[in-house]
Design a protein around this motif. Structure first.
Motif: not given
Length: 728
Positions: A320-333
Motif C-alpha cells: 500500500e505504501t509503495m503505491a502511495v510513494v510512487a506518486e509523492t516521491g518519498q522513500r521507503i526503508a
C-alpha cells in the motif's frame, strides 16, 4: 395516537393533498363529520390504489364499506369528545373491490383552520414493510456493504416507517463502552458525546439498557434520574423521551443498543414495538457478522502473542505504501530486526519467559512509531519496522541505532537482569520492485549482520544475491523435474457426513526428487509461481486429476487446486475443457478449488473465467475460507458450490471459542446461500464430532485418511465398500 397541532398538516384545496412535514411517507387522510374525504397524503393514495382524481368527493364508506353512516358518527363523537385515538380493523380493498389483507386504522382528532376533522392513518402493511426492510438489510450484508452503511439504511427506513421517531444504533465493545454505529438524524456532536461512554446503571436509556440487559423506556428525559448526567445534551435538541432495547448475541451477551428518541414525552406505540422487534433481530445478525469478520481479520493479520501486525499485514502495508510513494516521491526503508541470544534465553529460562520478552520488545518498538501498522512481528524472534518520508541513509542509520539501543536495554525476568542484542538489516525501495523483494532484501541484510558479529546494522547490497543464486538452482531443478516426470498426485479422502462414506478426494501435488526425496508443495509452488512454471505445472495437475477421476468409481468426485497465478494467464478454461474431453470424465465429478487471493483482484477477467469454468459443468470451491479478508461480497458475486473451512479454525475448535464461533458463522452463512461446507484438517474424533455438530457437510484430514497414491486410494475405497457390503 399522536395528536396533530394546527398547521402541522396544512390543506391544499387546489389538489386536495396533505403536505406531510414530518411524515412524508405516512398514509394519512382527513375526513369530516359526514365521512367526506377532505385531504390525503400521496402514501394514502398509493396504499388505497387510487389516483388523486378518483378520490375527489369520496365518502369513507366508498373506501372502506365497513363504515356505515351510524358507525362513522359513533366513532366521530368518541374521537372528538375524548381526544384519544381509536383503532379500527378493516379489509384493504383493490379498485375492483377485491379484498386482500386486514389492516389497522388509527383514527384521531385533527383541527385544520379551526375546523374539526378526523385524521385516519393506515397502519397497514407494517408486516409487509418490515419484511421488505429485512430483505434489504440482509441483501446489503450479503453484498459486503460496511456495517455503518447498513445500519444507517436501517435507521432511515425505520424513521420513514414510524414517523416522529429518531433512530439510533450503538454497539458495545469489549471494554463495555458504547460505540456509535448509526444515527443519521442526530447531530454529530450528540453521537460523539455518547461514543466511548461506559455502560452503567444511570447512563441514559442506551447505557442503562445495555447494562441491565433489558429494555428501558424513559417517557420524560427531563425528570427521569437515568438521564441526570445527559439531559442537558438531549433537551436542547428537542429530545424528550427515549426507548432503548439491548441488542443481544446468540450467546445472550449484550453487543449493542437500539434506541428510539421522541420529540415529546411519550412511550412506544404497538407499531413501534413491532418495528423494534424486527430491528433487534437484524441488528444482532449485522453486529455478530461484523464481530466475526473482525475476529477473522485479526486472526489473519495479527500476531497472537504480541498483538502486532503479522508478516502478511506488514507485507500488505508495504504494498500500500509503495503505491502511495510512487506518486509523492518519498522513500521507503524497511528495518528487519533479528534478536540476538534469544534462543539461549528460551532454553535457559523457558518459553514463558521468552514470550514475556517478546511482548516487552513489541511494546518498546510500538513506542517509537506513530502508526500501529509500521511495526510487525515477522515470526519467531524477528520484527520489522517501516520508515516512510524524505530522508537519507544517515537518517536511516540513526533510526536503526535507536532501535538497537532500545532493544539492548536490560530486562528483569525471574529475578534476573537480562540483556538482548539486535541485528538489523536495512533495505530501500530503490533496490526492490515489490513488497516481498523489499522484505527479502532486508532479511538478507539482517542475516549478513549475524554472520559478521551481530549487534549492528547492515544495508542490503546487490552482492547479497547468494539466495537468488540458490533460487535459480532450485528453478533449474523444477524444470528438470517437470521434464523427467518426477511429479505425482496423491489423493486425500473426503468423507460425506450424511452418508458417512468417502465420496471424493482432493488431489495433492507431490515432487519425488531423486536426491531430496518427497518435496511438499509449500516448498516448490511459490517458486513455480515466481519463475513462470505454474501454468505448465498447473495444466499437468488438471489433466492428471481428470485422468485419475476417470479411473475411480462414478460416485467419487476429485478436487483439483488452482493457483491464483493460473488466473493471470489466458488458456485456463481451455486447459480444463481439454482435460475433461481427453479423460471422458463427467464434469460434475471435478471440483476446482481456488483461494481468496484470486478474488482480491476482483477484476472482470477473473469473474469471466469463473463463469466460463462453471459453464463447463465443474463445481467451484472456495478453499481456506476465513484466512484472508472473507467478504460476503465474494460469495454474492462469484459462482461457488462449496466452502472449505481452513484447518487453522478446526485445529483450535475445541479450545478456542472464537474458532468455534467462526466455524458456526461460516456454516450458517454457507447454508443460507445454498453452499456445501467441508471442514479441513480434522485430526481427532473430538474435532470430527464438533464440526459434525456445527452442521458441516463433509470433512477431510488425517483422521479420515492421509494423502496416498492413486492405487492405494482405489484399494482403500474398495476395502471400505467391501466392509459395508459385508456388514449389510
Amino acid at each position: 395516537m399522536r395528536d396533530s397541532q394546527q398547521g402541522k398538516l396544512p390543506m391544499q384545496a387546489r389538489d386536495h393533498a396533505i403536505e406531510i412535514q414530518h411524515a412524508p411517507h405516512a398514509p394519512i387522510a382527513l375526513f369530516d363529520e359526514q365521512g367526506r374525504l377532505h385531504g390525503w397524503s400521496p402514501a394514502f393514495a398509493d396504499d388505497c390504489g387510487h389516483s388523486t382524481l378518483e378520490f375527489r368527493d369520496r365518502l369513507i364508506g366508498h373506501i372502506w364499506p365497513e363504515f356505515d353512516s351510524a358507525g362513522w358518527r359513533e366513532i366521530w363523537r368518541k374521537v372528538q369528545r375524548d381526544g384519544d385515538a381509536t383503532i379500527v380493523h378493516v379489509l384493504a380493498r383493490a379498485k375492483d373491490g377485491t379484498s386482500s389483507e386486514v389492516v389497522e386504522l388509527e383514527i384521531g382528532r385533527f383541527i385544520s383552520l379551526g375546523r374539526p376533522l378526523a385524521k385516519i392513518e393506515i397502519r397497514r402493511s407494517a408486516t409487509r414493510r418490515l419484511h421488505l426492510l429485512q430483505q434489504e438489510i440482509l441483501q446489503a450484508m450479503a453484498t459486503g456493504v460496511p456495517l455503518t452503511g447498513i445500519m444507517e439504511t436501517l435507521c432511515r427506513r425505520v424513521e420513514a416507517l414510524a414517523p416522529s421517531v429518531i433512530c439510533s444504533v450503538l454497539s458495545v465493545d469489549r471494554q463495555q463502552q458504547l460505540r456509535h454505529v448509526a444515527s443519521p438524524s442526530l447531530p454529530v456532536h450528540y453521537s460523539s458525546a455518547i461514543d466511548g461512554a461506559l455502560i452503567g446503571p444511570k447512563m441514559g436509556s442506551c447505557g442503562t439498557a445495555a447494562f441491565r440487559g433489558e429494555a428501558v423506556e424513559v417517557t420524560d428525559i427531563e425528570t427521569d434520574p437515568l438521564w441526570e448526567d445527559y439531559k442537558q445534551l438531549a433537551l436542547p435538541l428537542g429530545l424528550r423521551a427515549c426507548w432503548s432495547s439491548p441488542i443481544k448475541g446468540a450467546d445472550g451477551r449484550v453487543i449493542g443498543a437500539f434506541a428510539f428518541y421522541y420529540p415529546r414525552s411519550r412511550g412506544p406505540t404497538p407499531l413501534e414495538r413491532q418495528v423494534v422487534a424486527t430491528c433487534l433481530h437484524l441488528c444482532t445478525i449485522a453486529l455478530e457478522h461484523e464481530e466475526t469478520r473482525s475476529r477473522a481479520y485479526e486472526q489473519a493479520f495479527t500476531d497472537p502473542l504480541t498483538r502486532l501486525p503479522n508478516r502478511a499485514r506488514f507485507q500488505q502495508r508495504i504494498s500500500e505504501t509503495m503505491a502511495v510513494v510512487a506518486e509523492t516521491g518519498q522513500r521507503i526503508a524497511v528495518q528487519y530486526i533479528g534478536l540476538d541470544r534469544f534462543q539461549a534465553v528460551n532454553e535457559m529460562l523457558g518459553y514463558s519467559v521468552g514470550d514475556e520478552l517478546l511482548n516487552v520488545i513489541a511494546s518498546r518498538l510500538r513506542s517509537i512509531v506513530k502508526d500501529h501498522d509500521a511495526v510487525a512481528r515477522m515470526g519467531g524472534d524477528e520484527f520489522a519496522v517501516i520508515q516512510v518520508g524524505d530522508f537519507n541513509e544517515h537518517d536511516i542509520a540513526k533510526r536503526a541505532l535507536q532501535v538497537i539501543e532500545l532493544i539492548g536495554q536490560p530486562f528483569l525476568a525471574c529475578g534476573q537482569r537480562l540483556e538482548l542484542g539486535a541485528s538489523t538489516g536495512i533495505a530501500l525501495d530503490t533496490d526492490a520492485n515489490t513488497a516481498d523483494e523489499l522484505i527479502q532484501d532486508a532479511s538478507l541484510a539482517m542475516r549478513r549482520v549475524k554472520e559478521m558479529g551481530r549487534g549492528t546494522y547492515f544495508f542490503y547490497e546487490k552482492e547479497l544475491n547468494a539466495r537468488m543464486q540458490a533460487r535459480r538452482r532450485a528453478e533449474a531443478d523444477l524444470r528438470d523435474g517437470l521434464s523427467r516426470q518426477q511429479f505425482e498426485l496423491y489423493f486425500q479422502p473426503i468423507l460425506d457426513l450424511q452418508r458417512f462414506a468417502v465420496t471424493g478426494a482432493e488431489a495433492l501435488l507431490r515432487w519425488r526428487h531423486p536426491e531430496r526425496g518427497m518435496i511438499s508443495p509449500s516448498d516448490f509452488i511459490p517458486l513455480a509461481e515466481q519463475c513462470g512454471l505454474i501454468e505448465q505445472l498447473g495444466s499437468w495437475v488438471v489433466r492428471e486429476g481428470c485422468r485419475a477421476a476417470a479411473q475411480l468409481p462414478a460416485d467419487i468426485r476429485v478436487a483439483i487446486n488452482l493457483s491464483p497465478m493460473q488466473f493471470d494467464r489466458p488458456g485456463l478454461v481451455r486447459t480444463v475443457a481439454a482435460a475433461l474431453e481427453e479423460s471422458g470424465v463427467e464434469p460434475s465429478r471435478i471440483e476446482l478449488e481456488i483461494t481468496e487471493s484470486v478474488l482480491l483482484h476482483d477484476n472482470d477477467v477473473n469473474v469471466a473465467t469463473l463463469d466460463e469454468l462453471n459453464d463447463l459443468g465443474v463445481t467451484i470451491a472456495l478453499d481456506d475460507f476465513g484466512t484472508g479478508y472473507s467478504s460476503l461480497s465474494y460469495l454474492h458475486r462469484f459462482s461457488f458450490d462449496r466452502i472449505k473451512i481452513d484447518h487453522s479454525f478446526i485445529r483450535d475448535i475445541l479450545r478456542n471459542e472464537g474458532s468455534l464461533m467462526i466455524v458456526r458463522a461460516i456454516v450458517m452463512l454457507a447454508h443460507s446461500l445454498g453452499l456445501v461446507v467441508t471442514a479441513e484438517g480434522v485430526e481427532t474424533d473430538e474435532q470430527l464430532a464438533a464440526v459434525r455438530g456445527e452442521g458441516c457437510d463433509s470433512v477431510q484430514g488425517y483422521y479420515i485418511g492421509r494423502p496416498m497414491p492413486l492405487a492405494d486410494f482405489q484399494v482403500a475405497i474398495g476395502n471400505s465398500r467391501g466392509a459395508s457390503v459385508t456388514a449389510a
